[in-house]
Enzyme design. Structure first.
Site, PDB file in Angstrom:
ATOM      1  N   CYS A 174       3.793  -7.641  -0.229  1.00  0.00           N
ATOM      2  CA  CYS A 174       2.993  -8.845  -0.031  1.00  0.00           C
ATOM      3  C   CYS A 174       1.577  -8.453   0.400  1.00  0.00           C
ATOM      4  O   CYS A 174       0.934  -7.649  -0.258  1.00  0.00           O
ATOM      5  CB  CYS A 174       3.687  -9.758   0.973  1.00  0.00           C
ATOM      6  SG  CYS A 174       3.006 -11.421   1.099  1.00  0.00           S
ATOM      7  N   ILE A 175       1.087  -8.957   1.527  1.00  0.00           N
ATOM      8  CA  ILE A 175      -0.255  -8.631   2.004  1.00  0.00           C
ATOM      9  C   ILE A 175      -0.262  -7.363   2.856  1.00  0.00           C
ATOM     10  O   ILE A 175      -1.331  -6.807   3.141  1.00  0.00           O
ATOM     11  CB  ILE A 175      -0.848  -9.826   2.793  1.00  0.00           C
ATOM     12  CG1 ILE A 175      -2.356  -9.671   3.005  1.00  0.00           C
ATOM     13  CG2 ILE A 175      -0.121  -9.994   4.131  1.00  0.00           C
ATOM     14  CD1 ILE A 175      -3.176  -9.592   1.731  1.00  0.00           C
TER      15      ILE A 175
END
Length: 217
Positions: A135-136
């Site tokens: 993800c991030i």
């Protein structure tokens, strides 16, 4: 049995760990016959978000205590993590990775990473042990390591440009795939940077966990 460190950042996509990503990671590790060893920093969250409305709340919450909700209480302070006791390290996403494990959400390319996480990730890498970020969370990697890395956060152009500015080589990647920096044993996948549902998130996370375990051989 291989021990895989899993670093959580709270409980909930907007102010902590993305719960689906965290649970899918724990499930994939267990199904692979390995053991997840969970950690989170023992500190206050940057903020608390009402996940029903998206609005900030006035209360304060502890990252470790919140993360313990996901792990049924089986979690230790990040300060107690020892690279020598782990075979690999995985960091799920959620805004907690960009708020509590780093300040990427507010400072972007000028961000810093939690010193305990940075030290642990560096020790794992120095020992030749693999890392998985999703993800991030991969946005922290250029600030953890001072050399170029191949990584992905999916296909978001603006975020990719920031990571390139930080010195990373961003590789566009669909939700059901992974990017592997073979030289550095670092695996990344977009997860909910692209996923529209939990099944899509699982497709890439399963591949990430599988490759991390192979690299841990």
């Amino acid at each position: 049995m291989k021990k895989i460190g899993v670093i959580l950042s709270g409980c909930g996509v907007y102010d902590g760990s993305e719960i689906h990503e965290a649970v899918l990671t724990l499930l994939a590790i267990s199904r692979s016959g390995a053991q997840a060893v969970c950690f989170a920093p023992d500190k206050q969250q940057v903020d608390v978000i009402n996940h029903l409305t998206g609005e900030a709340m006035t209360e304060t919450r502890n990252v470790l205590i919140e993360a313990a909700r996901i792990t049924r209480g089986e979690i230790r302070p990040l300060a107690q993590a020892d690279a020598a006791e782990l075979d690999a390290l995985i960091v799920p996403g959620g805004f907690g990775a960009a708020k509590n494990l780093s300040n990427f959400a507010s400072l972007g390319s000028e961000c810093t990473v939690d010193r305990e996480l940075k030290a642990l990730a560096q020790a794992m890498h120095q020992a030749g042990k693999p890392l998985g970020f999703m993800c991030i969370a991969p946005a922290m990697l250029p600030k953890i390591f001072d050399f170029p890395l191949r990584l992905t956060i999916g296909t978001d152009i603006d975020t990719a440009e920031v990571l390139e500015e930080m010195g990373a080589e961003h590789v566009p990647c669909p939700v059901d795939d992974i990017v592997v920096d073979e030289d550095n044993k670092i695996v990344t996948t977009p997860a909910y940077m692209l996923a529209q549902n939990i099944a899509e998130a699982a497709s890439g996370i399963d591949k990430l966990v599988s490759r991390v375990l192979v690299l841990a051989e």
